[in-house]
Structure formats: C-alpha cells, structure tokens
Design an enzyme around this catalytic site. Structure first.
Site, mmCIF file in Angstrom:
data_model
loop_
_atom_site.group_PDB
_atom_site.id
_atom_site.type_symbol
_atom_site.label_atom_id
_atom_site.label_comp_id
_atom_site.label_asym_id
_atom_site.label_seq_id
_atom_site.Cartn_x
_atom_site.Cartn_y
_atom_site.Cartn_z
ATOM 1 N N GLY A 11 0.822 -1.208 0.000
ATOM 2 C CA GLY A 11 0.000 0.000 0.000
ATOM 3 C C GLY A 11 0.857 1.260 0.000
ATOM 4 C CB THR A 91 -4.895 -0.068 10.269
ATOM 5 O OG1 THR A 91 -3.837 -0.805 9.670
ATOM 6 C CG2 THR A 91 -6.185 -0.291 9.508
ATOM 7 C CB THR A 92 -7.533 5.079 10.405
ATOM 8 O OG1 THR A 92 -7.666 5.198 8.975
ATOM 9 C CG2 THR A 92 -6.227 5.701 10.854
ATOM 10 C CG ASN A 116 -1.203 11.908 12.100
ATOM 11 O OD1 ASN A 116 0.021 12.014 12.035
ATOM 12 N ND2 ASN A 116 -2.027 12.553 11.285
ATOM 13 C CG HIS A 146 -6.780 12.477 4.571
ATOM 14 N ND1 HIS A 146 -7.431 13.061 5.631
ATOM 15 C CD2 HIS A 146 -5.601 12.000 5.057
ATOM 16 C CE1 HIS A 146 -6.684 12.941 6.719
ATOM 17 N NE2 HIS A 146 -5.563 12.300 6.404
ATOM 18 C CG HIS A 147 -5.076 9.989 -0.340
ATOM 19 N ND1 HIS A 147 -5.753 8.832 -0.592
ATOM 20 C CD2 HIS A 147 -4.465 9.803 0.852
ATOM 21 C CE1 HIS A 147 -5.543 7.968 0.381
ATOM 22 N NE2 HIS A 147 -4.766 8.540 1.285
ATOM 23 C CE LYS A 150 -8.393 9.066 6.149
ATOM 24 N NZ LYS A 150 -7.677 7.852 6.561
ATOM 25 N N GLY A 156 -9.053 9.087 11.051
ATOM 26 C CA GLY A 156 -8.754 8.666 12.419
ATOM 27 C C GLY A 156 -8.158 9.818 13.218
HETATM 28 P P1 NAD Z 1 -3.581 1.444 0.849
HETATM 29 O O1 NAD Z 1 -4.948 1.048 0.416
HETATM 30 O O2 NAD Z 1 -2.655 2.075 -0.142
HETATM 31 O O3 NAD Z 1 -2.819 0.162 1.477
HETATM 32 C C1 NAD Z 1 -3.443 -0.837 2.254
HETATM 33 C C2 NAD Z 1 -2.762 -2.151 1.889
HETATM 34 O O4 NAD Z 1 -3.265 -3.182 2.760
HETATM 35 C C3 NAD Z 1 -3.067 -2.611 0.438
HETATM 36 O O5 NAD Z 1 -1.855 -2.811 -0.260
HETATM 37 C C4 NAD Z 1 -3.842 -3.900 0.643
HETATM 38 O O6 NAD Z 1 -3.591 -4.861 -0.391
HETATM 39 C C5 NAD Z 1 -3.290 -4.359 1.978
HETATM 40 N N1 NAD Z 1 -4.087 -5.424 2.601
HETATM 41 C C6 NAD Z 1 -5.419 -5.664 2.472
HETATM 42 N N2 NAD Z 1 -5.743 -6.780 3.168
HETATM 43 C C7 NAD Z 1 -4.593 -7.237 3.735
HETATM 44 C C8 NAD Z 1 -4.274 -8.358 4.570
HETATM 45 N N3 NAD Z 1 -5.207 -9.237 4.944
HETATM 46 N N4 NAD Z 1 -2.990 -8.505 4.983
HETATM 47 C C9 NAD Z 1 -2.025 -7.627 4.580
HETATM 48 N N5 NAD Z 1 -2.262 -6.567 3.780
HETATM 49 C C10 NAD Z 1 -3.544 -6.369 3.367
HETATM 50 O O7 NAD Z 1 -3.785 2.410 2.099
HETATM 51 P P2 NAD Z 1 -2.718 3.407 2.765
HETATM 52 O O8 NAD Z 1 -2.910 4.780 2.229
HETATM 53 O O9 NAD Z 1 -1.357 2.793 2.741
HETATM 54 O O10 NAD Z 1 -3.281 3.430 4.273
HETATM 55 C C11 NAD Z 1 -3.383 2.228 5.019
HETATM 56 C C12 NAD Z 1 -4.030 2.560 6.359
HETATM 57 O O11 NAD Z 1 -3.159 3.413 7.109
HETATM 58 C C13 NAD Z 1 -5.368 3.319 6.251
HETATM 59 O O12 NAD Z 1 -6.232 2.882 7.283
HETATM 60 C C14 NAD Z 1 -4.962 4.774 6.468
HETATM 61 O O13 NAD Z 1 -6.015 5.585 6.958
HETATM 62 C C15 NAD Z 1 -3.868 4.598 7.489
HETATM 63 N N6 NAD Z 1 -2.885 5.685 7.573
HETATM 64 C C16 NAD Z 1 -2.411 5.938 8.822
HETATM 65 C C17 NAD Z 1 -1.431 6.876 8.999
HETATM 66 C C18 NAD Z 1 -0.864 7.092 10.377
HETATM 67 O O14 NAD Z 1 0.034 7.935 10.572
HETATM 68 N N7 NAD Z 1 -1.346 6.330 11.375
HETATM 69 C C19 NAD Z 1 -0.933 7.601 7.904
HETATM 70 C C20 NAD Z 1 -1.436 7.321 6.645
HETATM 71 C C21 NAD Z 1 -2.416 6.335 6.488
#
Ligand code: NAD
Length: 254
Positions: A11, A91-92, A116, A146-147, A150, A156
């Site tokens: 991701g 994850t959120t 975050n 956000h993009h 999302k 979150g």
């Molecule tokens: P994304 O959709 O680009 O990536 C998510 C990835 O998870 C995908 O590649 C998907 O194939 C994978 N996935 C799905 N099921 C899976 C499984 N069973 N096992 C392993 N991988 C699996 O999303 P993103 O932009 O990378 O964001 C991911 C999460 O992180 C979102 O919930 C987002 O809101 C959060 N996020 C948090 C922060 C932070 O600072 N905490 C920052 C950015 C994004």
C-alpha cells in the site's frame, strides 16, 4: 538494529515504511506481507496474509509495523499475541468491536495503535487541549482533507482531535458532520468537515471563533515519510516492551 515485519506492505504507507527503513541504520525489514498480486515491493518479496504465523515463527521479528485494513489488523493482532511479537498499527477506520479485539490482544503482547504518526500532530493535540480550556464558549469547527482514495471518513486523526476536545471540555457536545439547507449552528456543537481530493497526504485544521477573534490551528503532512518515520520510531520503542495498549503519545513522552 531491530528487525521488523511490514504488513499492508504494497500500500501507499507500507511501501513508504519499507523505503524509509532502507535509509535507516536502526531498523531492517525481514519480511513483507500484503494481499496484493505483486510479487515484490521496493525490492522485498511479498508474502501472503495466510503465511503470517509461519513468518512470525521463522523470523522472530522484534515488532510488526502494519498499515493495512481494519479486518486484517484484527487477525494480525491475534497472530502477534500468539507469537509474542509486539504490534505497531497505523491502520484507521476500526469499528468499536475491532478496537476491543486489539485491546484483548494487548493483554498478551504490546500493541500500539495510532491514527497519526506525525510528531506535529502530537504537538497539535496538546495545543488543542490548551486552546479548548483557554477559550470556553468559543465556536469550534474541524476540517480535514485527504487524497481521493482514502476509505474512512472522518479521518482517524480527526476522531483523535475530537477526543482531545472532549477531554478538555467540561460539557458533552454534539458533532455535526457537514451542514445543508436551513441548518443553523446550535450552541456548543462542533462542526466536522471532510474533503477528499488529489493526493493530499493529510491536512487537519481547527478553528476557534468567539469574542471578535479567530484562532486557527492546523497541521499539514507534506510527505508520507513523516508517518513512516514515526511508525519506525514506535517499533523501536515497543520492541521488548511488556504487554499493554499504547499510543504514539507514549513514544513521544519516552
Ligand atoms: P492502501 O490502500 O494504499 O494500502 C493498504 C494495503 O493493505 C493494500 O496494499 C492492501 O492490499 C493491503 N491489505 C489488504 N488486506 C490485507 C491483509 N489481509 N494482509 C495484509 N495486507 C492487506 O492504504 P494506505 O494509504 O497505505 O493506508 C493504510 C491505512 O493506514 C489506512 O487505514 C490509512 O487511513 C492509514 N494511515 C495511517 C497513517 C498514520 O500515521 N497512522 C498515515 C497514513 C495512512
């Protein structure tokens, strides 16, 4: 040097975590997991989610760094608890029962959940609490951007900011998600506004208005590397730590 596994590795965030780790000398990625069909990401072979228990047993990583989807994170937390491997998840979008499942796992292993991982957001949270206490009766509106890919709304981080407001305010307040038609503001409510556009990494703004003045507090992430760096710092902090449910604020406080 600690050794980590990365889940959600293909991701936007997982890829950034792998790239950021490769530039650092205090952490190395020993395996990467994703549900994608891609065979490699940033030079790392991608393993299937079903392989997680075997990967944990074989590699015995110091921690897992996860940015995936809520249902995957819940299953991962169980596997981490079973293997005794601490989990850092960014994850959120969790439902309440999913958060409860993570809390259950944290009885057996250290689990850190943060919406975050930007250090500026930690400073913003402290500032928001101070502003809320210093400005009683002021109208508060929260806007986040956000993009366009999302999934969850509001973010979150927006929810964490609302929790900080609730902690600092003495009275309960209604959260109003957007307004339309004849919908005047009620005293005390907090308006929450969500924008999804382009590839915006993450923007949060709180407006406090009253007494012929406006205070605006805002944070903008300019690169996903800021979240990856914070998550890797959290992985170093959590390695070897006793079971418990932790936040990124615990990492910043040391
Ligand atoms: P994304 O959709 O680009 O990536 C998510 C990835 O998870 C995908 O590649 C998907 O194939 C994978 N996935 C799905 N099921 C899976 C499984 N069973 N096992 C392993 N991988 C699996 O999303 P993103 O932009 O990378 O964001 C991911 C999460 O992180 C979102 O919930 C987002 O809101 C959060 N996020 C948090 C922060 C932070 O600072 N905490 C920052 C950015 C994004």
């Amino acid at each position: 040097m600690i050794r980590i596994g990365v889940t959600g590795a293909a991701g936007r965030m997982g890829r950034t975590v792998i790239e950021t780790a490769s530039d650092r000398e205090d952490v190395t990625v020993v395996f990467a997991v994703d549900a994608t069909d891609d065979e490699t990401v940033a030079g790392k072979p991608i393993h299937e989610p079903d392989d997680i228990a075997a990967l944990l047993a074989t590699h015995e990583p110091d921690a897992i760094v996860d940015f995936s989807v809520p249902e995957a994170t819940v299953g991962l937390a169980d596997a981490c608890a079973e293997a005794g491997v601490p989990l850092v998840t960014g994850t959120t979008g969790f439902e309440d029962d999913q958060v409860a499942a993570l809390e259950d796992a944290s009885g057996d292993v250290a689990v850190l959940k943060a919406a975050n991982f930007a250090r500026g957001i930690q400073a913003l949270l402290a500032t928001v609490r101070a502003a809320t206490e210093a400005l009683p009766g002021y109208d508060i509106e929260l806007t986040e951007t956000h993009h366009n890919a999302k999934q969850d709304a509001p973010s979150g981080t927006a929810k964490t900011l609302l929790e900080a407001l609730a902690d600092a305010r003495e009275e309960d307040f209604a959260e109003v998600y957007g307004r339309e038609g004849i919908d005047p503001r009620e005293a005390g409510e907090v308006g929450v506004h969500v924008r999804r556009a382009g590839d915006v990494r993450g923007e949060h703004e709180l407006m406090f208005a009253g007494n012929d003045e406006v205070l605006t507090l805002s944070h903008r992430a300019e690169d996903r590397g800021v979240f990856a760096a914070g998550a890797l710092d959290a992985a170093i902090w959590i390695a070897g730590r006793e079971p418990g449910f932790y936040t990124f604020g615990d990492v910043i406080e040391g």
